[in-house]
Design a protein around this motif. Sequence first.
Motif, short mmCIF file in Angstrom:
data_model
loop_
_atom_site.label_atom_id
_atom_site.label_comp_id
_atom_site.label_asym_id
_atom_site.label_seq_id
_atom_site.Cartn_x
_atom_site.Cartn_y
_atom_site.Cartn_z
N LYS A 1 11.13 11.37 -5.83
CA LYS A 1 10.14 11.67 -6.86
C LYS A 1 9.35 10.43 -7.24
CE LYS A 1 8.38 14.25 -10.25
NZ LYS A 1 7.54 15.45 -9.99
N SER A 2 9.95 9.27 -7.08
CA SER A 2 9.29 8.02 -7.46
C SER A 2 8.07 7.72 -6.61
CB SER A 2 10.28 6.85 -7.37
OG SER A 2 11.35 7.02 -8.27
N VAL A 3 8.08 8.15 -5.36
CA VAL A 3 7.00 7.79 -4.43
C VAL A 3 5.64 8.31 -4.89
CG1 VAL A 3 6.14 8.02 -2.08
CG2 VAL A 3 8.55 7.51 -2.47
N GLY B 1 0.82 -1.20 0.00
CA GLY B 1 0.00 0.00 0.00
C GLY B 1 0.85 1.25 0.00
N PRO B 2 0.23 2.43 0.07
CA PRO B 2 0.97 3.70 0.03
C PRO B 2 2.05 3.82 1.11
CG PRO B 2 -1.37 4.09 -0.28
CD PRO B 2 -1.22 2.63 0.08
N GLU B 3 1.76 3.37 2.33
CA GLU B 3 2.75 3.48 3.40
C GLU B 3 3.93 2.55 3.15
OE1 GLU B 3 2.79 5.81 5.73
OE2 GLU B 3 1.02 6.56 4.67
N ASP B 4 3.66 1.38 2.55
CA ASP B 4 4.75 0.46 2.21
C ASP B 4 5.67 1.09 1.17
OD1 ASP B 4 3.90 -1.89 3.77
OD2 ASP B 4 2.19 -1.88 2.41
N ILE B 5 5.09 1.70 0.16
CA ILE B 5 5.88 2.33 -0.90
C ILE B 5 6.77 3.43 -0.30
CG2 ILE B 5 5.77 3.75 -2.99
CD1 ILE B 5 3.15 2.27 -3.68
N LYS B 6 6.20 4.25 0.56
CA LYS B 6 6.98 5.32 1.19
C LYS B 6 8.14 4.74 1.99
CE LYS B 6 3.12 8.57 1.71
NZ LYS B 6 2.23 9.24 2.68
N LYS C 1 12.10 5.21 1.42
CA LYS C 1 12.85 5.84 2.51
C LYS C 1 14.12 5.04 2.79
CE LYS C 1 10.45 7.08 6.09
NZ LYS C 1 9.68 6.96 7.35
N ALA C 2 13.97 3.71 2.84
CA ALA C 2 15.13 2.84 3.08
C ALA C 2 16.11 2.89 1.91
CB ALA C 2 14.67 1.41 3.33
N ARG C 3 15.56 2.94 0.70
CA ARG C 3 16.43 3.01 -0.47
C ARG C 3 17.25 4.30 -0.49
NH1 ARG C 3 14.04 1.51 -6.20
NH2 ARG C 3 16.18 2.17 -6.63
#
Length: 225
Positions: A211-213, A81-86, A90-92
Amino acid sequence: MSLMKGAVKFQSKVTADLIAEYLRERILDGTFGPSTNINEVQLAAHLSISRGPLREAVQRLVQEGLLVSVRNYGTSVVDLGPEDIKDIYKARVAIELEAGRLVLQQDTTKLAAELNKVLQRMHDALKDDRWQDVATEDVKFHQTIVRATLSPRLDRMFSTLAAETLLCVRQFQYIHERKETILEQHRRLQEFIQSGDEPGYLAEIEWHLKKSVPMLEAARKKRTS
Protein backbone atom coordinates in the motif's frame (compact mmCIF):
# COMPACT_ATOMS: atom_id res chain seq x y z
CA MET A 1 27.30 21.28 -5.32
CA SER A 2 25.92 23.99 -3.08
CA LEU A 3 27.76 23.79 0.23
CA MET A 4 26.13 24.50 3.56
CA LYS A 5 26.80 27.77 5.30
CA GLY A 6 28.97 27.76 8.37
CA ALA A 7 31.94 25.67 9.40
CA VAL A 8 31.81 22.08 10.53
CA LYS A 9 34.37 20.92 13.07
CA PHE A 10 35.54 17.33 13.15
CA GLN A 11 37.99 15.71 15.51
CA SER A 12 41.63 16.07 14.55
CA LYS A 13 41.77 12.43 13.45
CA VAL A 14 38.53 12.22 11.51
CA THR A 15 37.52 8.76 10.31
CA ALA A 16 35.58 7.58 7.29
CA ASP A 17 32.86 6.42 9.71
CA LEU A 18 32.32 9.94 11.04
CA ILE A 19 32.33 11.49 7.59
CA ALA A 20 29.91 8.87 6.25
CA GLU A 21 27.57 9.51 9.18
CA TYR A 22 27.73 13.25 8.58
CA LEU A 23 27.06 12.95 4.84
CA ARG A 24 24.27 10.42 5.43
CA GLU A 25 22.52 12.81 7.80
CA ARG A 26 22.87 15.72 5.35
CA ILE A 27 21.37 13.61 2.56
CA LEU A 28 18.50 12.31 4.66
CA ASP A 29 17.62 15.72 6.11
CA GLY A 30 17.55 17.23 2.63
CA THR A 31 20.61 19.48 2.93
CA PHE A 32 22.01 17.64 -0.08
CA GLY A 33 18.95 17.19 -2.28
CA PRO A 34 18.38 14.66 -5.07
CA SER A 35 20.92 14.89 -7.91
CA THR A 36 23.23 17.20 -5.90
CA ASN A 37 26.77 16.74 -7.18
CA ILE A 38 29.33 15.68 -4.57
CA ASN A 39 32.59 17.41 -5.42
CA GLU A 40 35.19 15.72 -3.22
CA VAL A 41 37.78 18.49 -3.59
CA GLN A 42 35.32 21.21 -2.69
CA LEU A 43 33.73 19.23 0.13
CA ALA A 44 37.09 18.25 1.66
CA ALA A 45 38.12 21.92 1.69
CA HIS A 46 34.82 22.99 3.22
CA LEU A 47 35.05 20.39 5.99
CA SER A 48 38.82 20.84 6.45
CA ILE A 49 39.49 17.14 6.06
CA SER A 50 41.75 15.05 3.86
CA ARG A 51 40.37 13.40 0.76
CA GLY A 52 41.36 9.85 1.76
CA PRO A 53 38.70 9.23 4.44
CA LEU A 54 36.22 11.38 2.49
CA ARG A 55 36.64 9.19 -0.59
CA GLU A 56 36.12 6.08 1.54
CA ALA A 57 32.98 7.59 3.11
CA VAL A 58 31.59 8.50 -0.30
CA GLN A 59 32.12 4.95 -1.55
CA ARG A 60 30.24 3.58 1.47
CA LEU A 61 27.25 5.77 0.65
CA VAL A 62 27.42 4.62 -2.96
CA GLN A 63 27.17 1.05 -1.67
CA GLU A 64 24.22 2.05 0.53
CA GLY A 65 22.44 3.49 -2.47
CA LEU A 66 22.35 7.07 -1.20
CA LEU A 67 24.91 8.23 -3.75
CA VAL A 68 25.37 7.21 -7.36
CA SER A 69 28.69 7.27 -9.17
CA VAL A 70 28.75 7.52 -12.97
CA ARG A 71 32.01 7.34 -14.87
CA ASN A 72 32.97 10.68 -16.42
CA TYR A 73 30.06 12.37 -14.64
CA GLY A 74 31.08 12.12 -10.99
CA THR A 75 29.07 11.31 -7.87
CA SER A 76 25.71 12.71 -6.90
CA VAL A 77 22.83 12.14 -4.49
CA VAL A 78 20.42 9.53 -5.78
CA ASP A 79 17.10 10.73 -7.18
CA LEU A 80 14.60 7.95 -6.54
CA GLY A 81 11.93 7.68 -9.21
CA PRO A 82 8.73 5.59 -9.36
CA GLU A 83 10.52 2.43 -10.51
CA ASP A 84 13.05 2.77 -7.68
CA ILE A 85 10.27 3.07 -5.11
CA LYS A 86 8.55 -0.04 -6.49
CA ASP A 87 11.80 -2.01 -6.39
CA ILE A 88 12.70 -0.91 -2.85
CA TYR A 89 9.35 -2.05 -1.53
CA LYS A 90 9.42 -5.26 -3.58
CA ALA A 91 12.67 -6.15 -1.81
CA ARG A 92 11.27 -5.10 1.55
CA VAL A 93 8.24 -7.36 1.13
CA ALA A 94 10.52 -10.36 0.51
CA ILE A 95 12.75 -9.62 3.51
CA GLU A 96 10.04 -8.61 5.95
CA LEU A 97 7.74 -11.53 5.20
CA GLU A 98 10.58 -13.94 5.94
CA ALA A 99 11.55 -11.94 9.04
CA GLY A 100 7.97 -12.15 10.28
CA ARG A 101 7.88 -15.91 9.82
CA LEU A 102 11.13 -16.30 11.72
CA VAL A 103 10.36 -14.07 14.70
CA LEU A 104 6.85 -15.47 15.14
CA GLN A 105 8.29 -18.95 15.63
CA GLN A 106 9.74 -17.80 18.95
CA ASP A 107 8.67 -15.92 22.07
CA THR A 108 7.83 -12.37 20.96
CA THR A 109 7.42 -10.80 24.41
CA LYS A 110 10.72 -8.91 24.32
CA LEU A 111 10.26 -7.84 20.70
CA ALA A 112 6.74 -6.56 21.39
CA ALA A 113 8.08 -4.46 24.28
CA GLU A 114 10.84 -3.00 22.08
CA LEU A 115 8.30 -2.13 19.40
CA ASN A 116 6.14 -0.39 22.01
CA LYS A 117 9.07 1.91 22.79
CA VAL A 118 9.44 2.77 19.11
CA LEU A 119 5.70 3.45 18.89
CA GLN A 120 5.91 5.81 21.86
CA ARG A 121 8.70 7.78 20.20
CA MET A 122 6.69 7.84 16.97
CA HIS A 123 3.67 9.13 18.91
CA ASP A 124 5.74 11.91 20.49
CA ALA A 125 7.21 12.91 17.14
CA LEU A 126 3.78 13.00 15.52
CA LYS A 127 2.41 15.10 18.35
CA ASP A 128 5.14 17.70 17.75
CA ASP A 129 4.99 17.42 13.94
CA ARG A 130 8.62 16.27 13.83
CA TRP A 131 8.25 14.49 10.52
CA GLN A 132 11.93 13.59 10.07
CA ASP A 133 11.76 11.78 13.41
CA VAL A 134 8.50 10.07 12.42
CA ALA A 135 10.21 8.73 9.31
CA THR A 136 13.20 7.57 11.35
CA GLU A 137 11.03 5.74 13.89
CA ASP A 138 9.02 4.12 11.11
CA VAL A 139 12.18 2.58 9.69
CA LYS A 140 13.44 1.64 13.18
CA PHE A 141 10.18 -0.22 13.82
CA HIS A 142 10.71 -2.45 10.81
CA GLN A 143 14.45 -2.79 11.42
CA THR A 144 13.79 -3.92 15.00
CA ILE A 145 11.71 -6.81 13.67
CA VAL A 146 14.34 -7.82 11.11
CA ARG A 147 17.11 -7.68 13.74
CA ALA A 148 15.08 -9.94 16.00
CA THR A 149 15.67 -12.74 13.48
CA LEU A 150 19.33 -12.72 14.61
CA SER A 151 20.37 -13.05 10.97
CA PRO A 152 23.31 -10.73 10.20
CA ARG A 153 22.73 -11.09 6.47
CA LEU A 154 19.05 -10.19 6.63
CA ASP A 155 20.01 -7.24 8.81
CA ARG A 156 22.64 -6.06 6.30
CA MET A 157 20.24 -6.36 3.39
CA PHE A 158 17.58 -4.41 5.24
CA SER A 159 20.04 -1.71 6.32
CA THR A 160 20.61 -0.74 2.69
CA LEU A 161 16.87 -0.64 2.06
CA ALA A 162 16.37 1.36 5.26
CA ALA A 163 18.53 4.21 4.00
CA GLU A 164 16.71 4.28 0.67
CA THR A 165 13.35 4.10 2.44
CA LEU A 166 14.21 7.16 4.49
CA LEU A 167 14.78 9.08 1.27
CA CYS A 168 11.31 8.00 0.15
CA VAL A 169 9.45 8.87 3.34
CA ARG A 170 11.26 11.92 4.69
CA GLN A 171 8.28 14.07 3.67
CA PHE A 172 5.72 12.02 5.60
CA GLN A 173 3.27 14.88 6.01
CA TYR A 174 2.36 14.55 2.34
CA ILE A 175 1.55 10.85 2.52
CA HIS A 176 -1.39 10.46 4.92
CA GLU A 177 -4.52 12.57 5.15
CA ARG A 178 -4.58 11.87 8.89
CA LYS A 179 -1.22 11.93 10.60
CA GLU A 180 -2.44 9.34 13.11
CA THR A 181 -2.78 6.76 10.32
CA ILE A 182 0.91 5.87 10.33
CA LEU A 183 0.82 5.19 14.08
CA GLU A 184 -2.37 3.11 13.84
CA GLN A 185 -0.89 0.93 11.09
CA HIS A 186 2.22 0.16 13.11
CA ARG A 187 0.21 -0.52 16.24
CA ARG A 188 -1.69 -3.21 14.38
CA LEU A 189 1.59 -4.83 13.36
CA GLN A 190 2.82 -4.70 16.96
CA GLU A 191 -0.41 -6.28 18.21
CA PHE A 192 -0.10 -9.19 15.79
CA ILE A 193 3.46 -9.80 17.00
CA GLN A 194 2.47 -9.51 20.65
CA SER A 195 -0.34 -12.04 20.20
CA GLY A 196 1.85 -14.36 18.11
CA ASP A 197 -0.62 -14.24 15.20
CA GLU A 198 1.59 -15.24 12.27
CA PRO A 199 -1.10 -15.31 9.51
CA GLY A 200 -2.48 -11.97 10.69
CA TYR A 201 0.95 -10.35 10.81
CA LEU A 202 2.06 -11.66 7.42
CA ALA A 203 -1.13 -10.45 5.75
CA GLU A 204 -0.87 -7.05 7.45
CA ILE A 205 2.82 -6.44 6.69
CA GLU A 206 2.36 -7.37 3.03
CA TRP A 207 -0.63 -5.02 2.74
CA HIS A 208 1.23 -2.30 4.66
CA LEU A 209 4.28 -2.37 2.37
CA LYS A 210 2.44 -2.78 -0.93
CA LYS A 211 0.00 0.00 0.00
CA SER A 212 2.94 2.31 0.63
CA VAL A 213 4.06 2.29 -3.01
CA PRO A 214 1.14 4.18 -4.61
CA MET A 215 0.98 6.50 -1.59
CA LEU A 216 4.66 7.39 -1.92
CA GLU A 217 4.34 7.85 -5.66
CA ALA A 218 1.41 10.22 -5.12
CA ALA A 219 3.35 12.13 -2.46
CA ARG A 220 6.34 12.43 -4.77
CA LYS A 221 4.18 13.89 -7.51
CA LYS A 222 2.65 16.32 -5.05
CA ARG A 223 6.07 17.53 -3.89
CA THR A 224 7.38 17.99 -7.41
CA SER A 225 4.27 19.60 -8.91
